[in-house]
Design a protein around this motif. Structure first.
Motif, PDB file in Angstrom:
ATOM      1  N   VAL A 172       0.829  -1.201   0.000  1.00 56.34           N
ATOM      2  CA  VAL A 172       0.000   0.000   0.000  1.00 56.34           C
ATOM      3  C   VAL A 172       0.864   1.252   0.000  1.00 56.34           C
ATOM      4  O   VAL A 172       0.575   2.212  -0.717  1.00 56.34           O
ATOM      5  CB  VAL A 172      -0.978  -0.002   1.191  1.00 56.34           C
ATOM      6  CG1 VAL A 172      -0.255  -0.090   2.523  1.00 56.34           C
ATOM      7  CG2 VAL A 172      -1.864   1.232   1.144  1.00 56.34           C
ATOM      8  N   ASP A 173       1.923   1.284   0.794  1.00 57.00           N
ATOM      9  CA  ASP A 173       2.826   2.435   0.828  1.00 57.00           C
ATOM     10  C   ASP A 173       3.973   2.186  -0.146  1.00 57.00           C
ATOM     11  O   ASP A 173       4.810   1.311   0.089  1.00 57.00           O
ATOM     12  CB  ASP A 173       3.370   2.651   2.247  1.00 57.00           C
ATOM     13  CG  ASP A 173       2.257   2.980   3.231  1.00 57.00           C
ATOM     14  OD1 ASP A 173       1.527   3.951   2.972  1.00 57.00           O
ATOM     15  OD2 ASP A 173       2.116   2.266   4.241  1.00 57.00           O
ATOM     16  N   ASN A 310      -3.558  -2.106  -3.297  1.00 59.83           N
ATOM     17  CA  ASN A 310      -3.146  -0.720  -3.111  1.00 59.83           C
ATOM     18  C   ASN A 310      -4.327   0.230  -3.244  1.00 59.83           C
ATOM     19  O   ASN A 310      -4.516   1.138  -2.426  1.00 59.83           O
ATOM     20  CB  ASN A 310      -2.058  -0.372  -4.136  1.00 59.83           C
ATOM     21  CG  ASN A 310      -1.551   1.047  -3.992  1.00 59.83           C
ATOM     22  OD1 ASN A 310      -2.088   1.952  -4.591  1.00 59.83           O
ATOM     23  ND2 ASN A 310      -0.506   1.217  -3.197  1.00 59.83           N
ATOM     24  N   ASN A 314      -5.975   2.569  -0.253  1.00 60.50           N
ATOM     25  CA  ASN A 314      -5.981   4.008  -0.502  1.00 60.50           C
ATOM     26  C   ASN A 314      -7.397   4.576  -0.477  1.00 60.50           C
ATOM     27  O   ASN A 314      -7.611   5.697  -0.009  1.00 60.50           O
ATOM     28  CB  ASN A 314      -5.315   4.323  -1.844  1.00 60.50           C
ATOM     29  CG  ASN A 314      -3.817   4.518  -1.715  1.00 60.50           C
ATOM     30  OD1 ASN A 314      -3.355   5.274  -0.859  1.00 60.50           O
ATOM     31  ND2 ASN A 314      -3.051   3.842  -2.536  1.00 60.50           N
ATOM     32  N   ARG A 317      -8.311   4.986   3.128  1.00 59.19           N
ATOM     33  CA  ARG A 317      -7.581   6.106   3.726  1.00 59.19           C
ATOM     34  C   ARG A 317      -8.154   7.444   3.270  1.00 59.19           C
ATOM     35  O   ARG A 317      -8.254   8.399   4.070  1.00 59.19           O
ATOM     36  CB  ARG A 317      -6.091   6.019   3.362  1.00 59.19           C
ATOM     37  CG  ARG A 317      -5.363   4.903   4.076  1.00 59.19           C
ATOM     38  CD  ARG A 317      -3.905   4.859   3.674  1.00 59.19           C
ATOM     39  NE  ARG A 317      -3.142   3.909   4.483  1.00 59.19           N
ATOM     40  CZ  ARG A 317      -1.836   3.702   4.348  1.00 59.19           C
ATOM     41  NH1 ARG A 317      -1.155   4.374   3.423  1.00 59.19           N
ATOM     42  NH2 ARG A 317      -1.220   2.823   5.116  1.00 59.19           N
ATOM     43  N   TYR A 346      -0.883   8.396   5.760  1.00 58.32           N
ATOM     44  CA  TYR A 346       0.119   8.737   4.740  1.00 58.32           C
ATOM     45  C   TYR A 346       1.360   9.338   5.386  1.00 58.32           C
ATOM     46  O   TYR A 346       1.265  10.160   6.300  1.00 58.32           O
ATOM     47  CB  TYR A 346      -0.458   9.714   3.722  1.00 58.32           C
ATOM     48  CG  TYR A 346      -1.498   9.086   2.822  1.00 58.32           C
ATOM     49  CD1 TYR A 346      -1.122   8.359   1.700  1.00 58.32           C
ATOM     50  CD2 TYR A 346      -2.855   9.199   3.105  1.00 58.32           C
ATOM     51  CE1 TYR A 346      -2.072   7.764   0.875  1.00 58.32           C
ATOM     52  CE2 TYR A 346      -3.807   8.607   2.291  1.00 58.32           C
ATOM     53  CZ  TYR A 346      -3.410   7.894   1.181  1.00 58.32           C
ATOM     54  OH  TYR A 346      -4.348   7.304   0.377  1.00 58.32           O
ATOM     55  N   THR A 351       2.485  11.832  -1.741  1.00 60.12           N
ATOM     56  CA  THR A 351       1.882  10.517  -2.001  1.00 60.12           C
ATOM     57  C   THR A 351       0.373  10.574  -1.821  1.00 60.12           C
ATOM     58  O   THR A 351      -0.384  10.034  -2.635  1.00 60.12           O
ATOM     59  CB  THR A 351       2.475   9.469  -1.054  1.00 60.12           C
ATOM     60  OG1 THR A 351       3.894   9.396  -1.258  1.00 60.12           O
ATOM     61  CG2 THR A 351       1.869   8.098  -1.313  1.00 60.12           C
ATOM     62  N   PHE A 352      -0.061  11.236  -0.760  1.00 63.21           N
ATOM     63  CA  PHE A 352      -1.498  11.375  -0.514  1.00 63.21           C
ATOM     64  C   PHE A 352      -2.170  12.150  -1.644  1.00 63.21           C
ATOM     65  O   PHE A 352      -3.240  11.763  -2.138  1.00 63.21           O
ATOM     66  CB  PHE A 352      -1.720  12.087   0.816  1.00 63.21           C
ATOM     67  CG  PHE A 352      -3.093  12.681   0.953  1.00 63.21           C
ATOM     68  CD1 PHE A 352      -4.211  11.873   1.112  1.00 63.21           C
ATOM     69  CD2 PHE A 352      -3.271  14.065   0.898  1.00 63.21           C
ATOM     70  CE1 PHE A 352      -5.485  12.421   1.226  1.00 63.21           C
ATOM     71  CE2 PHE A 352      -4.535  14.618   1.015  1.00 63.21           C
ATOM     72  CZ  PHE A 352      -5.636  13.797   1.173  1.00 63.21           C
ATOM     73  N   ALA A 355      -2.536  10.011  -4.731  1.00 62.93           N
ATOM     74  CA  ALA A 355      -3.562   8.981  -4.545  1.00 62.93           C
ATOM     75  C   ALA A 355      -4.961   9.598  -4.549  1.00 62.93           C
ATOM     76  O   ALA A 355      -5.905   9.029  -5.119  1.00 62.93           O
ATOM     77  CB  ALA A 355      -3.311   8.233  -3.237  1.00 62.93           C
ATOM     78  N   GLN A 359      -7.942   8.819  -7.199  1.00 62.13           N
ATOM     79  CA  GLN A 359      -9.176   8.217  -6.698  1.00 62.13           C
ATOM     80  C   GLN A 359     -10.398   9.104  -6.956  1.00 62.13           C
ATOM     81  O   GLN A 359     -11.464   8.618  -7.335  1.00 62.13           O
ATOM     82  CB  GLN A 359      -9.041   7.958  -5.201  1.00 62.13           C
ATOM     83  CG  GLN A 359     -10.100   7.042  -4.616  1.00 62.13           C
ATOM     84  CD  GLN A 359      -9.783   5.582  -4.865  1.00 62.13           C
ATOM     85  OE1 GLN A 359      -8.715   5.244  -5.367  1.00 62.13           O
ATOM     86  NE2 GLN A 359     -10.726   4.715  -4.539  1.00 62.13           N
TER      87      GLN A 359
END
Length: 371
Positions: A172-173, A310, A314, A317, A346, A351-352, A355, A359
């Motif tokens: 995931v990370d 992943n 995400n 999150r 995160y 990265t956040f 994602a 999404q």
């Protein structure tokens, strides 16, 4: 042509020596330093470190066997010296560069014997030129080398894309795991190789080669030391007894339609309700063990939902982030998007943000304004 390409000034010899010294220091660093000077929280793959150290050692030696050509102190035939250097490079530097790009991909151990097949024509060609005391036969290698480069590019692009899919199915990370930089490494190494072969006689040829050497060594050292050893996280697998117990619980070795609801319920109770998805570096194997199923069933479940591990984590999150944002607005509390992203599992905002946009189809700031 050969003699004209050899500079005879102090600046070049300083650059030549600096390039050789840099590769030597990089080799010693990878072999003998236990810690990581670039990123203290990353443990690079030991196997990759050793192959890269061998590559740096080969680059250092390459400076030694080209020294008769580069230095006016020696009085050697330039053509023969270049041929000897080319043969030795074909035996060391070139295959090691290819091996590094293979070993960098950690989804599986790729056989290294194809590398021998790829560089064998180069070695035989250079050896034949030395035997006949002529550079004329090398013209045939000029036909082979572009084909080799093209084939290598196609293969590595396909393998890096495959590796990316494997990452998203198991992790995931993805910080310190992705290999998009491998495209840049590949471009640097192949550019150096191409200029090394076809650029002889070009003005400032030797300067360009040394500058390329310095760039490749520096960038490759940084890339190796900032790449996580994924075997550590992947090693936390099931024992045979645990696999058998799970198989018995879910009635067999394949995930049947009757068991999809069971896996979904396990995810709801032991991952979503407990906020397990907020854990850093949670792998597919770890999640499977924690919810009471196995990797195979969980992979089949995500595939049946047309998603990846992943993307699933995400999504949870990001939903968590949106809930925190709405709650903070309702409570009138001060907050930052970075703080909420950190509270949502995160490690980095970049990265956040990536994602979130993937999404939701919009940036974080645009979504917040729309609320």
């Amino acid at each position: 042509m050969y003699q004209q390409s050899i500079p005879q000034d102090l600046a070049f010899y300083m650059l030549y020596g600096a390039s050789a010294m840099q590769s030597l220091i990089a080799c010693i660093y990878l072999l003998f330093r236990q810690g990581n000077a670039f990123s203290t929280d990353v443990t690079p793959p030991v196997r990759l470190r050793r192959w890269t150290a061998a590559f740096f050692a080969g680059m250092t030696l390459s400076h030694l066997w080209y020294l008769p050509v580069a230095s006016p102190v020696y009085n050697f035939d330039a053509i023969q010296s270049y041929l000897v250097g080319g043969l030795l490079d074909s035996l060391t530097v070139f295959p090691l560069a290819i091996i590094i790009m293979f070993v960098m991909l950690q989804d599986r151990k790729r056989p290294l014997w194809p590398v021998v097949l790829m560089v064998s024509p180069l070695c035989f060609g250079m050896a034949w030129c030395l035997l006949v005391h002529s550079a004329a036969p090398i013209q045939w290698l000029y036909l082979y080398i572009p084909l080799l480069g093209l084939g290598l590019i196609v293969y590595l692009v396909c393998e890096v894309r495959r590796y990316g899919r494997w990452l998203r199915d198991n992790f995931v990370d993805l910080e310190h795991k992705e290999l998009w930089q491998s495209y840049l490494i590949m471009a640097l190494i192949l550019s150096l190789f191409g200029f090394y072969v076809f650029g002889l006689g070009v003005t400032c040829y030797e300067y360009v080669v040394q500058v390329f050497d310095i760039i490749v060594v520096g960038f490759l050292l940084w890339r190796i030391e900032t790449l996580s050893d994924l075997s550590i996280q992947q090693s936390q697998s099931f024992t045979a007894e645990e696999e058998a117990a799970v198989d018995e619980l879910l009635e067999g070795g394949e995930l049947t339609s009757a068991n999809y609801d069971a896996v979904g319920l396990l995810l709801q109770k032991r991952c979503i309700d407990t906020h397990l998805y907020l854990e850093h570096d949670l792998t597919l194997i770890q999640l499977a063990k924690l919810i009471g199923t196995n990797r195979s069933y969980l992979s089949q479940y995500f595939a049946s939902q047309n998603t990846t591990y992943n993307a699933y984590i995400n999504d949870l999150r990001i939903q968590h982030f949106m809930n925190l944002y709405r709650q903070a607005i309702a409570d009138g509390r001060d907050f930052t998007a970075l703080q909420l992203a950190t509270d949502s599992g995160y490690r980095s905002y970049s990265t956040f943000s990536l994602a979130f946009k993937r999404q939701m189809g919009m940036s974080v700031s645009l979504w917040m304004k729309s609320q």
